[in-house]
Design an enzyme around this catalytic site. Structure first.
Site, PDB file in Angstrom:
ATOM      1  N   LYS A 569       0.894  -1.173   0.000  1.00 52.87           N
ATOM      2  CA  LYS A 569       0.000   0.000   0.000  1.00 52.87           C
ATOM      3  C   LYS A 569       0.921   1.209   0.000  1.00 52.87           C
ATOM      4  O   LYS A 569       2.139   1.080   0.187  1.00 52.87           O
ATOM      5  CB  LYS A 569      -0.897   0.008   1.242  1.00 52.87           C
ATOM      6  N   ARG A 570       0.357   2.407  -0.200  1.00 49.41           N
ATOM      7  CA  ARG A 570       1.182   3.614  -0.119  1.00 49.41           C
ATOM      8  C   ARG A 570       1.853   3.683   1.257  1.00 49.41           C
ATOM      9  O   ARG A 570       1.288   3.241   2.262  1.00 49.41           O
ATOM     10  CB  ARG A 570       0.331   4.856  -0.381  1.00 49.41           C
ATOM     11  N   THR A 677      -9.135  -1.170   0.220  1.00 56.56           N
ATOM     12  CA  THR A 677      -9.692  -2.105  -0.760  1.00 56.56           C
ATOM     13  C   THR A 677      -8.696  -3.239  -1.017  1.00 56.56           C
ATOM     14  O   THR A 677      -9.099  -4.333  -1.419  1.00 56.56           O
ATOM     15  CB  THR A 677     -10.026  -1.396  -2.088  1.00 56.56           C
ATOM     16  N   LYS A 681      -9.046  -7.527  -1.620  1.00 56.02           N
ATOM     17  CA  LYS A 681      -8.374  -8.294  -2.679  1.00 56.02           C
ATOM     18  C   LYS A 681      -7.657  -9.510  -2.083  1.00 56.02           C
ATOM     19  O   LYS A 681      -7.724 -10.619  -2.621  1.00 56.02           O
ATOM     20  CB  LYS A 681      -7.403  -7.400  -3.446  1.00 56.02           C
TER      21      LYS A 681
END
Length: 842
Positions: A569-570, A677, A681
Site C-alpha cells: 500500500k502507499r 480495498t 483483494k
C-alpha cells in the site's frame, strides 16, 4: 515442494476464460496478421515483441468497437438517466487481459497466439500500466467503471489524460528514487482521440456585472481535447466510455497580444497551457495547495460539464424533431458523482452555467445543482482536506469565487435560522475559513451542494457524522449515507487468479463472477478434503510462480514454503509500516536468541510508493531495506526470515503478489483508514488478514466471522480515550523489553552501521510525537502474530480458515457497491440483461 509449472500447465484450458472455438481462433489469427501488416506496417521477419503486442491489442480492440458503437447507439435511442463519475484519478493498470476476460476471448487468443508461435503472457507483459492514480481512490474509480458497465448502467468516467502518471519507483542503495512514467511513449492502442468534441476552458480574467447579467471576460483559453477509452462489461456486450481530457493551446495562443519578434517565443510558450495535463500530483491523503493543481481540478470540471450539457440537450428521446432546452429536468437525466473534493468545482461551475449562461434564477439553478450532485468522502485526516486560499481563486477563477461567496451567504442564512444565536456553529460550518489566509473548505462546499454525502465503509461513515461533519449531519441528517467500497471480481479474481477462480467454479458454477454473494455456497465445502487440497494447491502454485518472478526480476531467492507475509500500500505513517518493522526486528531477535527452536519460516514483503516530498515516508522505506540488509545476510537466521522490499508497487504487481500471499497486513490505527480495498483483494484471493478494527476490516470480520481474522489492538473508542488522556510512548518503551530492544537497535545503528544516527528522526517521532500510536498496539500485535505463526504450522486448519474468508467475500464486490449507489443516490436501476452483440440481428 510443488513442481514448477510446465508449458502445458500454463496453457491448460481454463473454463472461466471462455471457449476457444475453431472459427474464433482462425479469425483471430487472420486479424492479427492483418494488423501486423496494415496497422503496424511490419513484415513477420522484422517484427519485434512489441509489434506483436500491438497487433494482438488491435485485434482484441476490434471486438470492442462494434459493441462500443452499438452500446452508445442503444443509450441514444433509450435515453436512460446517465451517471457521470468525476475523478482526478483513474488507476486502470493494463487493459488487454481485462478486455479478453470480459469478452470471453482469453482461451481463443491464447490458442491463436500459440499457433502463431508466440507466448501470450510474454506479449501481455509488454503493455504499460495506465498509472493515472495514486492508490485506493484512483483504483476504486477503475473498479467502479467495470461494475457500472457490467450492471448495464449508462455511465461515463471523466478525468484527465496525464502525460505522466504515478512515478516509477527505483530502490537505489535502499532509498526511493523517482523516475517519470512515460507511459505513452510507444502509443496507447486503447484510446481514441475525439478532436470533434474539443472544448474551451477559461482561466483568469475579470467579472463584469452588466444589465444583461454577469460576464466573465478577458480570460485565457485552454482547449480540452478528449480521448475515449472503451470500458467493457462482463460478457453482456455493453461497452461504456472513459473520457480523459488533454490540454491543448489554441492556435492563436500568445499571438493575439502583438509583440514584435515574439512569434517564436509565443509558440514555445504553448507548453505553459499544455502543462495542465502533463503530470499526476503524486500525493496520497495529502493536500498540496498549488495553482497548477487547482487548474487541473477546474480543467476536468469545465470540460466535462460542457459535455454533459451538450449530451443532455442533444438527446432526441426517440424523436428527431426536438432538442431539450429546458434544463429543469437535468436531475432526471443526469447524476454527477464527485470522487472526493477534487472535482468540487463542478458545483459552482454548474451554477455559473445555469445562472450566467442559461439565465435561470438562483433558486431554480441551485435546486438543479443539489439534486444532480453527490459527494463521496475518502478520508478524515485533516492534512488531506482541500482548503484553497481565497487569493488563488480571486486570481484564477474570479467568477467562481463570487458564486461560492453567494452559496455561503445563503447557507449561513439557513443555518442561522436553524440554530439561532449559535455563532460558533456558523463559524465552524462556513465554506470560508478565516485565519492568517482566508481559505475555501472544499468539503463544506461539496456537502452543501450535494443531495447525498457518503463515506466508504460503515465505521468511516459513522466517524464523519460524529466528528468532522457533525454540524452538517445535525442540520441535514438525511444527506448522509454509507457505501462500503468493493472491488471487481473480474480483475481481482478471474483475471489475476484463474486457478482459484476455476477451483471455485468446479464446486459452485460460474455465476458467482456476476453475483459474488454466491461464494457463501463454498461453506458447504469447508470440510471437504478434496476442496481443501485444491485451494491449498492453487496457493502453492501461485507462490511458486511469484517466487520465480522475484528471482527473475530482482535476483532474490526465497523459500516458497515460508509464510508470505505481505503489506503493500502507499507508505504513510497512519498505515503503520513501522509497526510491521518492529515485528520483524522482534522476530529476528527471537531467532537469534533461540536459533535451534522450530520457528515458522516467514518471507515478509513490504511494498509501496512514498510521495516524493514526504520525508518520513522515504525514511520508512530506507529503514525497511536496511532491516532487510541485516536480516537477509545473517547466517544464523538462514531462510527462516527474509525481508523483501517490492519495488515499484502498482496495479500489475498487485495482480501478481496478492494471489501468492498468505497473510495480509491491514494494521492502520483504528479510525484512520477510511475503508481500504487491498484488504478485500487479499481476502478474495485466499490470504488471511491480520488487522485492526478499522475501515472495511470491521465488515470483513462480520462477514467471515471474527474468529476467522486475526484482529488485534485498540478500537476507535480506545483511541479516542487515549487522545483525551494523552499518549505516552515512553511508558511502553520502558515497560516492554522486546520493544525497548528493537528501538535501541534502530537508534544504536544496528541497521545502519556506517551511519548510526540515520534513523534519529524516526526514533524521535515514535518516542515523542507519534500521532498514530505505534507502541500502544505493539504488544497486542506481537501476540497476534504468534497466533498466526502457530496456525500456519497446521496447513489444514489454515486452509479451512481461508475458505471461510473466501466464502465471506460476497459483500465486497464493487457490483454490490454500485448497485447501492445506483438505487440510493443516482435513482437508477441496474440492468442485468445482455444487449445483442453487433453480429446478432437487432
Amino acid at each position: 515442494m510443488a513442481k514448477p509449472l510446465t508449458d502445458q500447465d500454463k496453457r491448460k484450458q481454463i473454463s472461466v476464460r471462455g471457449l476457444a472455438g475453431v472459427e474464433n481462433v482462425s479469425d483471430l489469427k487472420t486479424n492479427f496478421n492483418r494488423h501486423l501488416h496494415f496497422t503496424l506496417v511490419k513484415d513477420r521477419n522484422v517484427a519485434t515483441k512489441r509489434d506483436y503486442y500491438f497487433a494482438l491489442a488491435n485485434t482484441v480492440r476490434d471486438y470492442l468497437v462494434g459493441r462500443w458503437i452499438r452500446t452508445q447507439q442503444h443509450y441514444y435511442e433509450k435515453d436512460p438517466k446517465r451517471v457521470y463519475y468525476l475523478s482526478l484519478e483513474f488507476y486502470m493498470g493494463r487493459t488487454l487481459q481485462n478486455t479478453m476476460v470480459n469478452l470471453a476471448l482469453e482461451n481463443a487468443c491464447d490458442e491463436a497466439t500459440y499457433q502463431l508461435g508466440l507466448d501470450m503472457e510474454e506479449l501481455q507483459d509488454i503493455e504499460e500500466d495506465a498509472g493515472l492514480g495514486n492508490g485506493g481512490l484512483g483504483r476504486l474509480a477503475a473498479c467502479f467503471l467495470d461494475s457500472m458497465a457490467s450492471l448495464g448502467l449508462a455511465a461515463y468516467g471523466y478525468g484527465i489524460r496525464y502525460e505522466f502518471g504515478i512515478f516509477n519507483q527505483k530502490i537505489v542503495e535502499g532509498w526511493q528514487v523517482e523516475e517519470a512514467d512515460d507511459w505513452l511513449r510507444y502509443g496507447n492502442p486503447w484510446e481514441k482521440a475525439r478532436p470533434e468534441y474539443m472544448r474551451p476552458v477559461h482561466y483568469y480574467g475579470r467579472v463584469e456585472h452588466t444589465d444583461e447579467g454577469v460576464k466573465w471576460v478577458d480570460t485565457q483559453v485552454v482547449l480540452a481535447l478528449p480521448y475515449d477509452t472503451p470500458v467493457p462489461g462482463y460478457r453482456n456486450n455493453i461497452v461504456n466510455t472513459m473520457r480523459l481530457w488533454s490540454a491543448k493551446a489554441p492556435c492563436d495562443f500568445n499571438l493575439k497580444d502583438f509583440n514584435v519578434g515574439g512569434y517564436i517565443q509565443a509558440v514555445l510558450d504553448r507548453n505553459l497551457a499544455e502543462n495542465i495535463s502533463r503530470v499526476l500530483y503524486p500525493n496520497d491523503n495529502f493536500f498540496e495547495g498549488k495553482e497548477l493543481r487547482l487548474k487541473q481540478e477546474y480543467f476536468v470540471v469545465a470540460a466535462t460539464l460542457q459535455d454533459i450539457i451538450r449530451r443532455f440537450k442533444a438527446s432526441k428521446f426517440g424523436s428527431t424533431e426536438f432538442v431539450r432546452l429546458d434544463l429543469s429536468t437535468l436531475p432526471d437525466k443526469v447524476a454527477i458523482q464527485l470522487n472526493d473534493t477534487h472535482p468540487a468545482l463542478a458545483i459552482p461551475e454548474l451554477m455559473r452555467i445555469l445562472v450566467d449562461v442559461e439565465k435561470l434564477t438562483w433558486e431554480k439553478a441551485w435546486d438543479i445543482v443539489v439534486r444532480t450532485c453527490a459527494y463521496t468522502n475518502h478520508t478524515v485526516l485533516p492534512e488531506a482536506l482541500e482548503r484553497w486560499p481565497v487569493d488563488l481563486f480571486q486570481n484564477l477563477l474570479p467568477r467562481h469565487l463570487e458564486l461560492i461567496y453567494e452559496i455561503n451567504r445563503r447557507h449561513m442564512e439557513r443555518i442561522g435560522k436553524l440554530f439561532p444565536g449559535d455563532l460558533d456553529r456558523l463559524r465552524r460550518m462556513s465554506l470560508i475559513e478565516e485565519g492568517d489566509v482566508k481559505k475555501i473548505n472544499m468539503a463544506h462546499l461539496c456537502i452543501v451542494g450535494s443531495h447525498a454525502v457518503n463515506g466508504v465503509a460503515r465505521i468511516h461513515s459513522e466517524i464523519i457524522k460524529d466528528t468532522v461533519f457533525k454540524d452538517f449531519y445535525e442540520a441535514d441528517p438525511d444527506k448522509f449515507q454509507n457505501k462500503t467500497n468493493g472491488i471487481t471480481p473480474r480483475r481481482w479474481l478471474v483475471m489475476c487468479n484463474p486457478g482459484l477462480a476455476e477451483v471455485i467454479a468446479e464446486r459452485i458454477g460460474e455465476d458467482y463472477i456476476r453475483d459474488l454473494d454466491q461464494l457463501k455456497n463454498l461453506l458447504d465445502f469447508v470440510d471437504d478434503d478434496a476442496f481443501i487440497r485444491d485451494v491449498a494447491k492453487v496457493k502453492q502454485e501461485n507462490k511458486m510462480k511469484f517466487s520465480a518472478h522475484l528471482e527473475e526480476h530482482y535476483k532474490v531467492k526465497i523459500n516458497p514454503d515460508s509464510m508470505f507475509d505481505v503489506q503493500v500500500k502507499r507508505i504513510h505513517e497512519y498505515k503503520r509500516q513501522l509497526l510491521n518493522c518492529l515485528h520483524i526486528i522482534t522476530l529476528y531477535n527471537r531467532i537469534k536468541k533461540e536459533p535451534t527452536k522450530s520457528w515458522t519460516p516467514r518471507t515478509v514483503m513490504i511494498g509501496g510508493k512514498a510521495a516524493p516530498g514526504y520525508h518520513t515516508a522515504k525514511m520508512i522505506i530506507k529503514l525497511i531495506t536496511s532491516i532487510g540488509d541485516i536480516v537477509n545476510n545473517d547466517p544464523v537466521v538462514g531462510d527462516r526470515l527474509k525481508v523483501i522490499y517490492l519495488e515499484n508497487y502498482r496495479v500489475t504487481l498487485a495482480e501478481k503478489v496478492i494471489p501468492a500471499s498468505d497473510l495480509s497486513e491491514q494494521i492502520s490505527t483504528a479510525g484512520t483508514e477510511a475503508s481500504g480495498t487491498g484488504n478485500m483483494k487479499f481476502m478474495l484471493n485466499g490470504a488471511l488478514t491480520i488487522g485492526t478494527m478499522d475501515g472495511a476490516n470491521v465488515e470483513m470480520a462480520e462477514e467471515a466471522g471474527e474468529e476467522n481474522l486475526f484482529i488485534f489492538g485498540m478500537r476507535v473508542p480506545d483511541v479516542k480515550a487515549m487522545d483525551e488522556k494523552g499518549y505516552d510512548a515512553e511508558s511502553y518503551y520502558n515497560r516492554i523489553p522486546e520493544l525497548k530492544q528493537a528501538m535501541d537497535q534502530i537508534s544504536g545503528g544496528l541497521f545502519s552501521p556506517s551511519q548510526p544516527d540515520l534513523f534519529t528522526d524516526i526514533v524521535n517521532m515514535l518516542m515523542h510525537h507519534d500521532r498514530f500510536k505505534v507502541f500502544a498496539d505493539y504488544e497486542a500485535y506481537i501476540t497476534c502474530q504468534d497466533k498466526v505463526s502457530a496456525l500456519y504450522k497446521n496447513p489444514k486448519e489454515w486452509t479451512k480458515m481461508v475458505i471461510h474468508n473466501i466464502a465471506g467475500c460476497g459483500k465486497f464486490s464493487s457490483d454490490r457497491t454500485i448497485t447501492q449507489y445506483a438505487r440510493e443516490i443516482w435513482g437508477m436501476e441496474p440492468n442485468l440483461e445482455k444487449i445483442p452483440a453487433p453480429d446478432d440481428p437487432r
